[in-house]
Design a protein around this motif. Structure first.
Motif, PDB file in Angstrom:
ATOM      1  N   SER A 108       0.862  -1.355   0.055  1.00 55.77           N
ATOM      2  CA  SER A 108       0.114  -0.026   0.055  1.00 55.77           C
ATOM      3  C   SER A 108       0.791   1.211   0.148  1.00 55.77           C
ATOM      4  O   SER A 108       0.255   2.207  -0.010  1.00 55.77           O
ATOM      5  N   LEU A 109       2.198   1.235  -0.014  1.00 47.84           N
ATOM      6  CA  LEU A 109       2.793   2.320   0.022  1.00 47.84           C
ATOM      7  C   LEU A 109       3.407   2.921  -1.338  1.00 47.84           C
ATOM      8  O   LEU A 109       3.838   1.747  -2.093  1.00 47.84           O
ATOM      9  N   ASP A 110       3.247   4.009  -1.792  1.00 46.46           N
ATOM     10  CA  ASP A 110       3.780   4.635  -3.236  1.00 46.46           C
ATOM     11  C   ASP A 110       5.106   4.995  -3.088  1.00 46.46           C
ATOM     12  O   ASP A 110       5.661   5.638  -3.999  1.00 46.46           O
ATOM     13  N   GLY A 111       5.756   5.092  -1.806  1.00 49.64           N
ATOM     14  CA  GLY A 111       7.008   5.733  -1.788  1.00 49.64           C
ATOM     15  C   GLY A 111       7.405   6.162  -0.161  1.00 49.64           C
ATOM     16  O   GLY A 111       6.852   5.697   0.503  1.00 49.64           O
ATOM     17  N   VAL A 112       8.310   7.127  -0.221  1.00 45.01           N
ATOM     18  CA  VAL A 112       9.017   7.191   1.080  1.00 45.01           C
ATOM     19  C   VAL A 112       9.444   8.911   1.067  1.00 45.01           C
ATOM     20  O   VAL A 112       9.711   9.651   0.343  1.00 45.01           O
ATOM     21  N   LEU A 113       9.238   9.276   2.345  1.00 40.85           N
ATOM     22  CA  LEU A 113       9.650  10.735   2.497  1.00 40.85           C
ATOM     23  C   LEU A 113      10.865  10.623   3.535  1.00 40.85           C
ATOM     24  O   LEU A 113      10.740   9.853   4.511  1.00 40.85           O
ATOM     25  N   ILE A 114      11.976  10.939   3.110  1.00 42.44           N
ATOM     26  CA  ILE A 114      13.120  10.814   3.807  1.00 42.44           C
ATOM     27  C   ILE A 114      13.911  12.063   4.372  1.00 42.44           C
ATOM     28  O   ILE A 114      14.063  13.072   3.635  1.00 42.44           O
ATOM     29  N   GLY A 115      14.213  12.059   5.764  1.00 38.15           N
ATOM     30  CA  GLY A 115      14.875  13.262   6.289  1.00 38.15           C
ATOM     31  C   GLY A 115      16.330  13.017   6.404  1.00 38.15           C
ATOM     32  O   GLY A 115      17.175  13.171   5.248  1.00 38.15           O
ATOM     33  N   ARG A 116      16.726  12.820   7.841  1.00 38.70           N
ATOM     34  CA  ARG A 116      18.361  12.545   7.659  1.00 38.70           C
ATOM     35  C   ARG A 116      18.838  11.855   6.722  1.00 38.70           C
ATOM     36  O   ARG A 116      20.168  12.350   6.322  1.00 38.70           O
ATOM     37  N   ALA A 117      18.565  10.979   6.174  1.00 42.22           N
ATOM     38  CA  ALA A 117      19.167  10.077   5.224  1.00 42.22           C
ATOM     39  C   ALA A 117      19.404  10.672   3.703  1.00 42.22           C
ATOM     40  O   ALA A 117      20.278  10.272   3.062  1.00 42.22           O
ATOM     41  N   SER A 118      18.575  11.655   3.645  1.00 44.88           N
ATOM     42  CA  SER A 118      18.826  12.415   2.198  1.00 44.88           C
ATOM     43  C   SER A 118      19.874  13.304   2.122  1.00 44.88           C
ATOM     44  O   SER A 118      20.217  13.735   1.044  1.00 44.88           O
ATOM     45  N   ILE A 119      20.698  13.544   3.320  1.00 41.02           N
ATOM     46  CA  ILE A 119      21.833  14.379   3.111  1.00 41.02           C
ATOM     47  C   ILE A 119      23.114  13.492   3.261  1.00 41.02           C
ATOM     48  O   ILE A 119      24.252  14.255   3.507  1.00 41.02           O
ATOM     49  N   ASN A 120      23.074  12.377   3.213  1.00 38.32           N
ATOM     50  CA  ASN A 120      24.181  11.469   3.349  1.00 38.32           C
ATOM     51  C   ASN A 120      23.917  10.738   2.005  1.00 38.32           C
ATOM     52  O   ASN A 120      22.964   9.852   1.697  1.00 38.32           O
ATOM     53  N   PHE A 121      24.849  11.115   0.980  1.00 37.62           N
ATOM     54  CA  PHE A 121      24.712  10.698  -0.479  1.00 37.62           C
ATOM     55  C   PHE A 121      24.572   9.113  -0.487  1.00 37.62           C
ATOM     56  O   PHE A 121      23.742   8.516  -1.149  1.00 37.62           O
ATOM     57  N   ASP A 122      25.307   8.369   0.215  1.00 43.08           N
ATOM     58  CA  ASP A 122      25.509   6.880  -0.049  1.00 43.08           C
ATOM     59  C   ASP A 122      24.445   6.384   0.532  1.00 43.08           C
ATOM     60  O   ASP A 122      23.702   5.464   0.041  1.00 43.08           O
ATOM     61  N   GLU A 123      23.868   6.846   1.626  1.00 42.80           N
ATOM     62  CA  GLU A 123      22.643   6.320   2.330  1.00 42.80           C
ATOM     63  C   GLU A 123      21.205   6.508   1.512  1.00 42.80           C
ATOM     64  O   GLU A 123      20.518   5.560   1.029  1.00 42.80           O
ATOM     65  N   PHE A 124      21.085   7.930   0.695  1.00 38.73           N
ATOM     66  CA  PHE A 124      20.068   8.154  -0.011  1.00 38.73           C
ATOM     67  C   PHE A 124      20.229   7.503  -1.345  1.00 38.73           C
ATOM     68  O   PHE A 124      19.081   7.011  -1.815  1.00 38.73           O
ATOM     69  N   ASN A 125      21.469   7.341  -1.995  1.00 39.34           N
ATOM     70  CA  ASN A 125      21.550   6.350  -3.274  1.00 39.34           C
ATOM     71  C   ASN A 125      21.121   5.129  -2.989  1.00 39.34           C
ATOM     72  O   ASN A 125      20.343   4.392  -3.755  1.00 39.34           O
ATOM     73  N   GLN A 126      21.378   4.502  -1.814  1.00 36.22           N
ATOM     74  CA  GLN A 126      20.862   2.892  -1.586  1.00 36.22           C
ATOM     75  C   GLN A 126      19.498   2.944  -1.525  1.00 36.22           C
ATOM     76  O   GLN A 126      18.746   1.870  -1.863  1.00 36.22           O
ATOM     77  N   ILE A 127      18.848   3.869  -0.667  1.00 34.88           N
ATOM     78  CA  ILE A 127      17.610   3.694  -0.621  1.00 34.88           C
ATOM     79  C   ILE A 127      16.786   3.977  -2.042  1.00 34.88           C
ATOM     80  O   ILE A 127      15.993   3.065  -2.328  1.00 34.88           O
ATOM     81  N   CYS A 128      17.306   4.689  -2.806  1.00 33.17           N
ATOM     82  CA  CYS A 128      16.880   4.900  -4.355  1.00 33.17           C
ATOM     83  C   CYS A 128      17.071   3.694  -4.818  1.00 33.17           C
ATOM     84  O   CYS A 128      16.047   3.310  -5.697  1.00 33.17           O
ATOM     85  N   PHE A 129      18.153   3.227  -4.592  1.00 32.46           N
ATOM     86  CA  PHE A 129      18.422   1.880  -5.570  1.00 32.46           C
ATOM     87  C   PHE A 129      17.505   0.695  -5.028  1.00 32.46           C
ATOM     88  O   PHE A 129      16.834  -0.006  -6.051  1.00 32.46           O
ATOM     89  N   ALA A 130      17.244   0.595  -3.876  1.00 29.52           N
ATOM     90  CA  ALA A 130      16.225  -0.327  -3.370  1.00 29.52           C
ATOM     91  C   ALA A 130      14.837   0.099  -4.000  1.00 29.52           C
ATOM     92  O   ALA A 130      14.048  -1.150  -4.391  1.00 29.52           O
ATOM     93  N   ALA A 131      14.318   1.133  -3.933  1.00 23.21           N
ATOM     94  CA  ALA A 131      13.184   1.565  -4.469  1.00 23.21           C
ATOM     95  C   ALA A 131      13.118   1.230  -5.976  1.00 23.21           C
ATOM     96  O   ALA A 131      12.175   0.702  -6.644  1.00 23.21           O
TER      97      ALA A 131
END
Ligand code: PGA
Length: 255
Positions: A229-252
């Motif tokens: 039922s989820l269409d996506g995510v809203l990311i706070g802290r992890a969005s200013i850490n490139f590697d973390e953000f990149n891995q979340i996008c990769f998983a999506a």
């Protein structure tokens, strides 16, 4: 998440960044994120950096936007920034009703409803944040709390106003903590929100997304993206850490 539908990834940069940091960070995002095919990515930056976001991300598939907006059109409202101004910088999404604002700046549900409508007036996509406190969850009234936050907007503008918009379920206890909601908790609430609008208010929306926010990171992202039922995510802290953000996008992208 639903197959054959692009996932929505909203980064809430909060009060972070600087001209210097953004220059490198946005360039890196542009270089690496433009190739994701299944994602709608938006970076919600502090107002002063909208111009910089536009300059760097223009002509890419990555969008930008803000984290708040004034409920007024223009005039004597010192310190406020209008929807028209945000739009002038090419913004596509605007976060509204974030709990860090409603708690610290006494934002009422009625104010949030007016802001929501203003964002739509300027053809931008509102990202409405709703969610309960820990006490409310422990008392078992989380659905009542979330539905009343949505109801204020429906009462004033009708459920159809949610066409072309996003609701972010952000339990307040999960924001900035180390405890994200479980995929099951997120799934249940997102289902509840969808039923509340489509069944209780009998509104069939064509372009409407429900996303989850609150301590999303690369570890929990994979499980969250598996939720139907989820269409996506809203990311706070992890969005200013490139590697973390990149891995979340990769998983999506790959789920
Ligand atoms: P967090 O913030 O990911 O740092 O918990 C989420 C939000 O506030 O939108």
């Amino acid at each position: 998440m639903k197959k054959n539908k692009k996932k929505v990834i909203i980064a809430n940069i909060k009060m972070n960044g600087s001209l210097h940091f953004n220059e490198a960070y946005l360039a890196k995002i542009k270089e690496n994120f433009n190739n994701f095919k299944n994602l709608n990515i938006c970076l919600c930056v502090p107002y002063p950096y909208l111009f910089q976001a536009k300059k760097i991300l223009n002509n890419t598939k990555i969008s930008w936007g803000s984290q708040n907006v004034a409920k007024f059109e223009n005039g004597p409202h010192t310190g406020e920034v209008s929807a028209a101004m945000i739009k002038e910088f090419g913004s596509k999404y605007v976060i509204v009703g974030h709990s860090e604002r409603s708690t610290a700046y006494c934002e009422s549900d009625e104010n949030i409803a007016d802001k929501f409508k203003k964002i739509k007036k300027y053809n931008m996509t509102p990202v409405l944040c709703v969610g309960e406190t820990l006490i409310e969850r422990e008392a078992g009234i989380m659905e009542r709390v979330v539905s009343s936050q949505i109801e204020v907007i429906i009462k004033t503008y009708g459920a159809q106003v949610f066409e072309n918009s996003i609701i972010a379920y952000e339990p307040i206890w999960a924001i900035g903590s180390d405890t994200a909601a479980t995929p099951d908790q997120a799934n249940k609430m997102c289902n509840f929100i969808m039923d509340f609008i489509s069944k209780k208010h009998k509104c069939d929306l064509k372009n409407f997304n429900i996303i989850y926010g609150g301590s999303v990171n690369r570890k929990n992202a994979v499980q969250l993206f598996a939720s139907e039922s989820l269409d996506g995510v809203l990311i706070g802290r992890a969005s200013i850490n490139f590697d973390e953000f990149n891995q979340i996008c990769f998983a999506a992208e790959n789920n």
